[in-house]
Design a protein around this motif. Structure first.
Motif, PDB file in Angstrom:
ATOM      1  N   LYS A   1      27.697  40.623  18.628  1.00 61.81           N
ATOM      2  CA  LYS A   1      29.080  40.214  18.442  1.00 61.81           C
ATOM      3  C   LYS A   1      29.498  39.244  19.544  1.00 61.81           C
TER       4      LYS A   1
ATOM      5  N   HIS B   1      39.329  33.162  14.993  1.00 62.21           N
ATOM      6  CA  HIS B   1      38.324  33.013  13.939  1.00 62.21           C
ATOM      7  C   HIS B   1      36.922  33.489  14.311  1.00 62.21           C
ATOM      8  N   MET B   2      36.677  33.771  15.618  1.00 64.64           N
ATOM      9  CA  MET B   2      35.298  34.005  16.030  1.00 64.64           C
ATOM     10  C   MET B   2      35.104  35.251  16.893  1.00 64.64           C
TER      11      MET B   2
ATOM     12  N   GLU C   1      33.053  38.512  16.011  1.00 61.77           N
ATOM     13  CA  GLU C   1      32.231  38.208  14.827  1.00 61.77           C
ATOM     14  C   GLU C   1      30.763  38.086  15.225  1.00 61.77           C
ATOM     15  N   ASN C   2      29.891  38.332  14.265  1.00 60.39           N
ATOM     16  CA  ASN C   2      28.466  38.104  14.458  1.00 60.39           C
ATOM     17  C   ASN C   2      28.238  36.586  14.492  1.00 60.39           C
TER      18      ASN C   2
ATOM     19  N   ASN D   1      27.278  34.452  11.387  1.00 59.75           N
ATOM     20  CA  ASN D   1      28.179  34.167  10.271  1.00 59.75           C
ATOM     21  C   ASN D   1      28.895  32.828  10.464  1.00 59.75           C
TER      22      ASN D   1
ATOM     23  N   LEU E   1      31.183  31.640   7.455  1.00 59.91           N
ATOM     24  CA  LEU E   1      32.440  32.375   7.400  1.00 59.91           C
ATOM     25  C   LEU E   1      33.404  31.863   8.468  1.00 59.91           C
ATOM     26  N   MET E   2      32.917  31.698   9.685  1.00 62.28           N
ATOM     27  CA  MET E   2      33.795  31.243  10.767  1.00 62.28           C
ATOM     28  C   MET E   2      34.269  29.814  10.526  1.00 62.28           C
TER      29      MET E   2
ATOM     30  N   ARG F   1      37.108  29.904   8.004  1.00 62.12           N
ATOM     31  CA  ARG F   1      38.339  30.375   8.634  1.00 62.12           C
ATOM     32  C   ARG F   1      39.034  29.245   9.387  1.00 62.12           C
TER      33      ARG F   1
ATOM     34  N   CYS G   1      27.057  29.069  19.194  1.00 59.01           N
ATOM     35  CA  CYS G   1      26.520  30.165  18.365  1.00 59.01           C
ATOM     36  C   CYS G   1      25.044  29.935  18.048  1.00 59.01           C
TER      37      CYS G   1
END
Length: 410
Positions: free
Chosen positions: A2, A61-62, A65-66, A69, A72-73, A76, A101
């Motif tokens: 995460k 947005h992050m 979060e994994n 993803n 997905l981010m 967003r 990331c």
């Protein structure tokens, strides 16, 4: 895994300062202790305001979060505030965070980022550089001296470069596209002639303009430089004018290139449809590595090529190299000279330069080791933006001069 912590460093390169007045680096750390680095290229607001935007994008947005993803981010951030459209400031912030990331994911899997983006199709990456003044060149005279440009180009070709970029047309203004003065047209043609004479067929000429011209003005300029066979005519008209860009592309044999000021596939796709044949995304602004990979795929479907842009710091450079290794339609990548002394020091000198080619790193993540202490030791204390445009219009009685970006004054 995460995302847990964010740190932001604004670094000012020492003189001569090629790459802009400052660079915005982001450092992400996961809850399990893996760090990743990215770079934000968008700078439409000052660095302190941009730091706040970056922090907000991360928190909304992050955070938590994994890092896997990415899609997905991105959705967003792209949709934030009920927009669902390109916003260069928000997407610029996301771009740097997204690069970090991928650095994390590569380190977690002990693989370079290129291995996670489809693998390496390009073992060596053709590189090009802008023609920067040498220690014996006089400023600002260098920027309007065709013979000096010819000498600089010959020196770069001796280093192995097979393409050089220059921008003799000036000026770089806040105004709408203008007709170039005859002085500027004449000087541009003389620059092309001097550089072509100096390098012969050993190197391509890359003619830049920074979106200065009206449609008719761009076509007049193209006609003047066509005899010297430039490989591209970069940003001949303002970058958001798709129809005008297409008209210029249709009127000249010189391939039209653009993209350093654009973000996401939504802005690049219409240009491909209009006839632009070379895209120049900057990964720290265009949406990050995954979105820019999509942009490159769109280009491939239009039989167009990609030449990642760089007028920033070394972390975006490292991201560009990782992406470029994976692109079947890569043309070349921009570098600052042979990497730039300060650029190289900041990343542990981890990107190998083989004559006029770059070698993608084999180490995990972006393949770099960021010297955090060095980055912090050069804080930005100025008031200007990363790059700025002049307010004065084109001068039709005096020479116009574009001074090569935003060098630091000694």
């Amino acid at each position: 895994m995460k995302l847990a912590d964010l740190d932001i460093i604004v670094t000012a390169p020492p003189a001569p300062g090629w790459g802009g007045r400052y660079w915005i680096f982001v450092k992400l750390t996961t809850a399990c202790g893996i760090t990743g680095w990215g770079e934000v290229y968008a700078s439409a607001v000052g660095p302190e305001a941009m730091k706040a935007v970056i922090a907000d994008v991360f928190a909304r947005h992050m955070e938590g979060e994994n890092p896997e993803n990415v899609e997905l981010m991105f959705r967003r951030a792209y949709s934030s505030g009920f927009t669902q459209r390109p916003d260069p400031t928000v997407i610029g912030a996301f771009s740097g965070l997204e690069i970090a990331c991928w650095d994390i994911l590569g380190k977690a899997r002990e693989r370079p980022v290129w291995a996670l983006l489809g693998g390496k199709i390009n073992q060596r990456l053709r590189a090009y550089t802008y023609l920067y003044p040498g220690p014996d060149d006089v400023l600002p005279d260098f920027w309007v001296d065709p013979e000096a440009a010819g000498r600089a180009a010959a020196a770069r070709v001796e280093q192995g470069f097979t393409a050089v970029k220059f921008d003799p047309a000036g000026p770089y203004t806040i105004r709408a596209g203008h007709q170039p003065s005859m002085l500027d047209i004449d000087r541009s043609a003389r620059f092309c002639a001097a550089i072509r004479e100096a390098v012969g067929p050993r190197a391509d000429l890359l003619f830049g303009t920074h979106g200065q011209f009206s449609t008719g003005g761009a076509i007049r300029m193209a006609q003047a430089i066509e005899p010297y066979q430039p490989l591209w005519f970069e940003e001949p008209v303002p970058p958001d004018n798709v129809e005008a860009m297409g008209r210029v592309a249709a009127a000249t044999s010189i391939p039209v290139a653009t993209g350093e000021r654009l973000t996401t596939k939504a802005e690049f796709a219409p240009l491909l449809q209009a006839g632009v044949s070379i895209l120049q995304p900057a990964t720290g602004r265009s949406g990050g590595l995954w979105e820019t990979k999509k942009i490159a795929a769109l280009a491939e479907a239009h039989n167009a090529q990609v030449a990642p842009h760089l007028y920033a710091g070394p972390i975006e450079w490292a991201a560009n190299v990782q992406l470029a290794a994976t692109l079947p339609n890569l043309l070349m990548v921009e570098t600052i000279g042979r990497g730039g002394d300060f650029h190289r020091k900041l990343i542990g000198d981890r990107i190998a330069f083989d004559a006029g080619y770059l070698l993608p790193p084999e180490e995990p993540g972006l393949g770099i080791v960021v010297d955090e202490a060095l980055a912090r030791a050069h804080p930005y204390e100025g008031k200007g933006l990363h790059l700025e445009m002049q307010e004065a219009p084109c001068d039709y009685s005096q020479e116009n001069c574009f001074g090569g970006g935003a060098p630091v004054k000694v």
